[in-house]
Design an enzyme around this catalytic site. Structure first.
Site, PDB file in Angstrom:
ATOM      1  N   LYS A 149       0.854  -1.187   0.000  1.00  0.00           N
ATOM      2  CA  LYS A 149       0.000   0.000   0.000  1.00  0.00           C
ATOM      3  C   LYS A 149       0.886   1.231   0.000  1.00  0.00           C
ATOM      4  CE  LYS A 149      -3.973  -1.966   2.461  1.00  0.00           C
ATOM      5  NZ  LYS A 149      -4.875  -1.814   3.630  1.00  0.00           N
ATOM      6  N   HIS A 187       0.727   6.021   3.507  1.00  0.00           N
ATOM      7  CA  HIS A 187      -0.402   6.878   3.855  1.00  0.00           C
ATOM      8  C   HIS A 187       0.062   8.060   4.697  1.00  0.00           C
ATOM      9  CE1 HIS A 187      -4.287   8.131   5.525  1.00  0.00           C
ATOM     10  NE2 HIS A 187      -4.844   7.457   4.536  1.00  0.00           N
ATOM     11  N   HIS A 229       0.945   7.935   8.408  1.00  0.00           N
ATOM     12  CA  HIS A 229       2.228   7.448   8.917  1.00  0.00           C
ATOM     13  C   HIS A 229       3.290   8.554   9.011  1.00  0.00           C
ATOM     14  CE1 HIS A 229       0.411   3.623   7.384  1.00  0.00           C
ATOM     15  NE2 HIS A 229       0.853   3.210   8.544  1.00  0.00           N
TER      16      HIS A 229
END
Length: 604
Positions: A141, A144, A147
């Site tokens: 992924k 994001h 994070h």
């Protein structure tokens, strides 16, 4: 450390009157903050409340003031202290002005990048081995934005501890196991492209994940996903090979983004490392009588309320053992959960690193998870669980790009660079530089980090691009601007430093304010090291920026008498030395732009 020598001198005189060892008084003597509105008529102060034996009880302001006056009357001025006064519950000390200038500047020159670190405030702080887990994105992924805070906060703590002499191991604990990889595996088999996986892994896997989620309503797709993950857990060679590609390509992409942030890790770990060891943990819990199965009665009711299934494994965390508080550690099919793998990871890390502290840097929504984690470790008999710490932080709100709501960190970094480039292009003082992209990247990153670090980490905050990228005011851009201005002055007037200067030339109020502020640095550093809050250092540096701006206007190097010009120029170089090696510029990975930022620095 300059401040230390003054504290020792004051403590020595106080100890004779108070009949207390000087070392017991050191931390009660603090440097007085420089006021933005007026000059404080003192350099250090002693809080009466801090040396009162019955300090646990309440003291009236009048009582504290009376005690301060009585103590001040017994003290005498000497070669170090030239004036003694009292404030609300404090005794204040003014240091000999020439001695102040000489001692501070000599200490900065002597200690260089270790200025503040050698303070006796840290003499009683033991050097420790620390493991810090931070960032921890889910592989396959894109990184994001959620994070970002974990990454920069964890990096700040690690950098600060290393600077203070601690041994630190930085761990990135990746989310690289679970049923979602069954879904992703099936998705890649249907929609994946090996060339796209190699060229842009996270973007392509994200697209695949979106596509397969749309198809996941189909029962056949769900079955295929379960079969894929079952094969993964059984270490089927072909299935495991594809998962390894996902993991390897994801880590390569993360490393590239971490490089932009100035962040590195000593160890890349992940949930997959503890798949088998988590079963050992379940066995240990069962042997110790801690693992219970939700089968009947209150257990089944409690489990139902928490959406457990019959046969789920739990650990009772309640004091009265009535299941009023429990943690689910095993699925009904006997497989482990996130917390079980976390238990296995904690035990493994302690066995491997034998650390004094273990820190987890995640958002505050996971506070309950870590509370349960530490409780279970204690119940298992691991006394070191007391040394585990969850460093929690709030959420960032309102972070959007021009295209809309931000999802990915790289979008944020690109947006910061783009906006900074636009600001640079529109600024009248901007000069042509070789690499404007690199300059904009560093200033934009500084802007992001400083806005994040200005408040309590536990607080949510509203992000504002306009506020973050202002060149004036309390921003990261202003910090870089100040460093660039000092660097420009140094380049303009040479970088030869005098080891012996006429400090009588440094008695202007603006010069004294800078020196007074430098006295406080070790206290600020100590405070940040105690509560792990970067805001203390950020606030200190912003005040230093404002003091430097005032000094830039009033303490001119150009056009001054030779001796005066040389003294002031040496202050510039020493100040830049402290600036470039300390504070957030060092601990927060906000790298000073140096020659890249000269376009912002006016001459003078």
């Amino acid at each position: 450390m300059a401040a230390c020598s003054f504290r020792r001198s004051i403590a020595s005189q106080l100890s004779k009157i108070l009949d207390l060892p000087p070392e017991n008084l050191i931390k009660s003597i603090s440097a007085v903050p420089v006021s933005k509105k007026r000059l404080i008529p003192a350099d250090f102060q002693l809080s009466i409340d801090s040396i009162t034996e019955d300090s646990s009880s309440d003291h009236s302001a009048q009582d504290l003031q009376l005690r301060a006056q009585m103590l001040a009357e017994k003290l005498k001025c000497d070669a170090v202290v030239t004036e003694i006064s009292t404030g609300p519950g404090t005794v204040n000390f003014m240091i000999n002005r020439e001695l102040l200038a000489k001692t501070v500047l000599q200490q900065v020159l002597k200690d260089g990048s270790e200025y503040g670190i050698k303070s006796e405030l840290f003499s009683t702080v033991p050097r420790q081995k620390t493991v810090i887990e931070f960032s921890s994105p889910n592989i396959a992924k894109k990184f994001h934005i959620g994070h970002l805070r974990s990454t920069i906060i964890g990096n700040f703590i690690a950098n600060l501890k290393v600077a203070l002499g601690h041994q630190v191991t930085r761990i990135n604990y990746l989310g690289d196991w679970g049923m979602q990889f069954g879904l992703l595996g099936v998705g890649f088999q249907q929609f994946g492209n090996n060339e796209k996986l190699k060229s842009s892994p996270l973007q392509h896997l994200f697209e695949v994940y979106v596509q397969i989620n749309k198809a996941a309503e189909d029962e056949n797709t769900k079955k295929l996903a379960k079969d894929f993950f079952r094969k993964l857990e059984e270490h089927d060679e072909q299935t495991l090979s594809l998962w390894k590609q996902f993991r390897s390509f994801s880590i390569e992409e993360y490393i590239r983004i971490y490089k932009r942030l100035g962040v590195h890790f000593d160890e890349y770990s992940g949930e997959s490392f503890y798949q088998e060891k988590s079963q050992e943990v379940l066995k240990m819990l069962e042997e110790k009588g801690l693992l219970q199965k939700t089968i009947f009665g209150l257990q089944l009711l409690q489990c139902f309320l928490s959406k457990c299934r019959k046969g789920t494994g739990i650990v009772d965390l309640s004091e009265k053992k009535d299941l009023s508080s429990f943690s689910t550690v095993m699925r009904s099919d006997g497989t482990s959960l996130y917390i079980t793998r976390d238990l296995a990871a904690a035990i493994d890390r302690m066995n491997k690193h034998n650390c004094d502290t273990m820190m987890y840097v995640t958002d505050k929504s996971q506070s309950n998870h870590f509370q349960h984690l530490f409780q279970i470790l204690k119940l298992m008999g691991y006394d070191w669980a007391e040394r585990c710490q969850h460093v929690s932080f709030g959420l960032v709100q309102g972070m959007k790009t021009r295209r809309g709501e931000v999802i990915f960190l790289e979008d944020v970094l690109d947006e910061a660079r783009s906006r900074m480039l636009q600001n640079m292009a529109s600024a009248k003082t901007t000069k042509e530089i070789e690499n404007p992209l690199e300059t904009a990247e560093k200033i934009g990153l500084a802007a992001l980090i400083i806005q994040d670090f200005q408040g309590l980490l536990s607080s949510d905050y509203q992000f504002s691009w306009d506020r973050a990228l202002q060149s004036r005011g309390d921003t990261g851009v202003f910090l870089q601007y100040t460093h660039a201005r000092l660097h420009s002055l140094e380049q303009m007037h040479g970088n030869e430093q005098l080891t012996d200067v006429n400090v009588a030339c440094l008695q202007e109020p603006e010069a004294i304010s800078v020196l007074q502020h430098l006295l406080r640095y070790d206290e600020v550093l100590y405070r940040s090291s105690q509560d792990m809050q970067p805001k203390h250092i950020v606030s200190y540096l912003l005040t230093l920026s404002h003091l430097a701006a005032v000094a830039h206007k009033t303490l001119l190097v150009k056009g001054s008498a030779p001796e005066l010009a040389q003294v002031r120029h040496n202050v510039v170089m020493w100040l830049k030395s402290v600036w470039g090696t300390q504070g957030v510029l060092r601990y927060g990975s906000v790298r000073p732009a140096l020659e890249l930022l000269r376009e912002y620095a006016p001459s003078g």
